[in-house]
Design an enzyme around this catalytic site. Structure first.
Site, PDB file in Angstrom:
ATOM      1  N   ARG A 205       0.842  -1.194   0.000  1.00 51.88           N
ATOM      2  CA  ARG A 205       0.000   0.000   0.000  1.00 51.88           C
ATOM      3  C   ARG A 205       0.884   1.254   0.000  1.00 51.88           C
ATOM      4  O   ARG A 205       2.009   1.229   0.495  1.00 51.88           O
ATOM      5  CB  ARG A 205      -0.911   0.016   1.233  1.00 51.88           C
ATOM      6  CG  ARG A 205      -1.827  -1.190   1.341  1.00 51.88           C
ATOM      7  CD  ARG A 205      -2.617  -1.154   2.649  1.00 51.88           C
ATOM      8  NE  ARG A 205      -3.516  -2.307   2.757  1.00 51.88           N
ATOM      9  CZ  ARG A 205      -3.183  -3.471   3.297  1.00 51.88           C
ATOM     10  NH1 ARG A 205      -1.949  -3.643   3.786  1.00 51.88           N
ATOM     11  NH2 ARG A 205      -4.050  -4.461   3.355  1.00 51.88           N
ATOM     12  N   LYS A 231      -1.598  -2.699   8.308  1.00 49.00           N
ATOM     13  CA  LYS A 231      -2.793  -2.292   9.035  1.00 49.00           C
ATOM     14  C   LYS A 231      -2.869  -2.993  10.387  1.00 49.00           C
ATOM     15  O   LYS A 231      -2.435  -4.124  10.534  1.00 49.00           O
ATOM     16  CB  LYS A 231      -4.044  -2.638   8.219  1.00 49.00           C
ATOM     17  CG  LYS A 231      -4.291  -1.718   7.027  1.00 49.00           C
ATOM     18  CD  LYS A 231      -5.606  -2.069   6.363  1.00 49.00           C
ATOM     19  CE  LYS A 231      -5.955  -1.087   5.259  1.00 49.00           C
ATOM     20  NZ  LYS A 231      -7.252  -1.414   4.622  1.00 49.00           N
ATOM     21  N   HIS A 298      -2.920   3.519  -5.780  1.00 49.53           N
ATOM     22  CA  HIS A 298      -3.470   2.223  -5.353  1.00 49.53           C
ATOM     23  C   HIS A 298      -3.692   1.301  -6.547  1.00 49.53           C
ATOM     24  O   HIS A 298      -3.723   0.071  -6.393  1.00 49.53           O
ATOM     25  CB  HIS A 298      -4.780   2.435  -4.594  1.00 49.53           C
ATOM     26  CG  HIS A 298      -5.139   1.301  -3.687  1.00 49.53           C
ATOM     27  ND1 HIS A 298      -4.383   0.961  -2.575  1.00 49.53           N
ATOM     28  CD2 HIS A 298      -6.152   0.406  -3.719  1.00 49.53           C
ATOM     29  CE1 HIS A 298      -4.927  -0.079  -1.973  1.00 49.53           C
ATOM     30  NE2 HIS A 298      -5.992  -0.439  -2.649  1.00 49.53           N
ATOM     31  N   ARG A 301      -1.060  -1.334  -6.914  1.00 47.82           N
ATOM     32  CA  ARG A 301      -1.256  -2.518  -6.061  1.00 47.82           C
ATOM     33  C   ARG A 301      -2.208  -3.503  -6.743  1.00 47.82           C
ATOM     34  O   ARG A 301      -1.964  -4.715  -6.745  1.00 47.82           O
ATOM     35  CB  ARG A 301      -1.801  -2.063  -4.705  1.00 47.82           C
ATOM     36  CG  ARG A 301      -2.133  -3.181  -3.713  1.00 47.82           C
ATOM     37  CD  ARG A 301      -2.479  -2.533  -2.371  1.00 47.82           C
ATOM     38  NE  ARG A 301      -3.141  -3.437  -1.456  1.00 47.82           N
ATOM     39  CZ  ARG A 301      -2.526  -4.273  -0.624  1.00 47.82           C
ATOM     40  NH1 ARG A 301      -1.214  -4.343  -0.636  1.00 47.82           N
ATOM     41  NH2 ARG A 301      -3.211  -5.034   0.210  1.00 47.82           N
ATOM     42  N   HIS A 324      -3.457  -9.362   2.967  1.00 54.06           N
ATOM     43  CA  HIS A 324      -4.888  -9.380   3.261  1.00 54.06           C
ATOM     44  C   HIS A 324      -5.164 -10.276   4.461  1.00 54.06           C
ATOM     45  O   HIS A 324      -4.649 -11.386   4.538  1.00 54.06           O
ATOM     46  CB  HIS A 324      -5.678  -9.903   2.062  1.00 54.06           C
ATOM     47  CG  HIS A 324      -5.776  -8.921   0.938  1.00 54.06           C
ATOM     48  ND1 HIS A 324      -5.997  -9.297  -0.375  1.00 54.06           N
ATOM     49  CD2 HIS A 324      -5.686  -7.567   0.922  1.00 54.06           C
ATOM     50  CE1 HIS A 324      -6.039  -8.219  -1.137  1.00 54.06           C
ATOM     51  NE2 HIS A 324      -5.850  -7.161  -0.382  1.00 54.06           N
ATOM     52  N   TYR A 333      -9.555 -10.690  -7.329  1.00 55.66           N
ATOM     53  CA  TYR A 333      -8.638 -10.775  -8.472  1.00 55.66           C
ATOM     54  C   TYR A 333      -8.886 -12.004  -9.340  1.00 55.66           C
ATOM     55  O   TYR A 333      -8.354 -12.094 -10.441  1.00 55.66           O
ATOM     56  CB  TYR A 333      -7.187 -10.720  -7.984  1.00 55.66           C
ATOM     57  CG  TYR A 333      -6.909  -9.427  -7.264  1.00 55.66           C
ATOM     58  CD1 TYR A 333      -6.805  -8.231  -7.967  1.00 55.66           C
ATOM     59  CD2 TYR A 333      -6.805  -9.386  -5.877  1.00 55.66           C
ATOM     60  CE1 TYR A 333      -6.602  -7.034  -7.306  1.00 55.66           C
ATOM     61  CE2 TYR A 333      -6.598  -8.191  -5.210  1.00 55.66           C
ATOM     62  CZ  TYR A 333      -6.499  -7.020  -5.926  1.00 55.66           C
ATOM     63  OH  TYR A 333      -6.308  -5.828  -5.279  1.00 55.66           O
TER      64      TYR A 333
END
Length: 354
Positions: A205, A231, A298, A301, A324, A333
């Site tokens: 990110r 995150k 973004h 990514r 993730h 995806y």
């Protein structure tokens, strides 16, 4: 301290008063793990304590807080700014005139063209704001309760309304990489090329890239291993072939004495912002002749993840590479897997022949 709901002389000023109070509340309750400029945040808090004169002043303070490192504040403020501006057209005289039916009407008008993800952000921000008002307003020892929950708002389509992310094809990626090689950002050429290459070749990110420190990078044979603060205050590692960034990293690292120093800073020594990195990407896409609906950083990514899945057909690999928490997040995806679609078409043909 609690205040009467209609604490100012008219609806617009009262709503602005509460919106400023709410922004101040969010500044001090959101995660500050990415805070880079405590002084700037203190200045914003002080200004909010004094009060703001108009929505533009509040907007500027929210942006200043974001640039200081509290990027989450805009997730709440931007939707509420739109709601504030739209409600002013109704010429209301009291905040007590706001109810769920009116909010649904407003949201239907201002979010019609937005993705489901953006609509969910609006819903979260609105519910959170009015919950704040429920708890903070008081007059004659009583509070006005809005009880806004938007459970029946039909603006969100659910899982079938998932919007596929923008990405570059292999041919477009080659043009983009050529544009990087030929780009001239004056004194910032090496730094800008390095951060874009790290993002496109690792899929991290933008918020993770701008927080990389010199000490986060180590070597192992022909690889650089980069420790990423992800995150939720979690850590993970990504790897990149040395040959892809060796010369750029060598030139950048010459200027660093401390391993605790951030790798990507401006001439004042402050960290780059996400919006600045996105502007670099937009310039490179323009030079490469690539047009996308979303040109931000973004998208790099998404490109990494899409091409990785197309090459390896390994969803778990995509999940681990992108960091993730859930495999379902990575599943988006698989929508770009034309081989599966071709197989389905062939099976359908065989069924028709039988």
């Amino acid at each position: 301290m609690k205040y009467p709901l209609d604490c100012e002389e008219n609806f617009e000023k009262s709503f602005l008063f509460w919106l400023a109070k709410y922004v101040k509340f969010k500044l001090n309750s959101l995660s500050n793990k990415e805070l880079k400029n405590p002084q700037a945040l203190a200045e914003v808090n002080f200004a909010l304590t004094k009060g703001v004169k108009n929505i533009d002043e509040l907007d500027a303070l929210a942006k200043k807080a974001r640039n200081a490192g509290l990027s989450g504040v805009n997730t709440y403020f931007n939707p509420l700014k739109k709601v504030f501006e739209y409600l002013n057209f109704y010429k209301l005289y009291s905040l007590k005139q706001i109810d769920e039916e009116l909010i649904v009407e407003v949201l239907a008008s201002i979010t019609g063209a937005l993705s489901d993800a953006s609509k969910k952000n609006y819903r979260i921000a609105v519910i959170n704001f009015f919950d704040f008002l429920d708890k903070q307003n008081e007059e004659d020892e009583k509070a006005h309760i809005f009880d806004i929950n938007l459970k029946n708002w039909a603006g969100i389509a659910g899982s079938k309304g998932v919007k596929l992310p923008e990405f570059m094809s292999k041919e477009e990626l080659k043009k983009f990489l050529d544009a990087i090689e030929n780009a001239d950002f004056k004194n910032n050429t090496i730094r800008n090329k390095l951060i874009i290459k790290i993002i496109i070749f690792t899929g991290i990110r933008v918020s993770e890239a701008i927080n990389i420190k010199m000490g986060d990078i180590s070597e192992e044979n022909d690889l650089y291993i980069i420790r990423i603060r992800a995150k939720g205050n979690k850590y993970r590692v990504v790897m990149i072939k040395k040959e892809l960034i060796y010369d750029l990293l060598k030139n950048v690292s010459i200027n660093y004495i401390s391993k605790d120093a951030l790798l990507f800073v401006n001439k004042k020594g402050t960290p780059l912002t996400q919006s600045y990195v996105s502007r670099i990407v937009e310039q490179l896409l323009f030079r490469a002749g690539i047009r996308k609906q979303k040109n931000g950083a973004h998208m790099l990514r998404h490109t990494f993840a899409t091409l990785l899945y197309k090459k390896q057909k390994d969803l778990v690999l995509v999940q681990e590479a992108l960091g993730h928490a859930s495999l379902n997040t990575s599943r988006i995806y698989t929508h770009f897997d034309n081989d599966k679609l071709k197989l389905a078409a062939q099976v359908a043909k065989e069924l028709s022949d039988s």
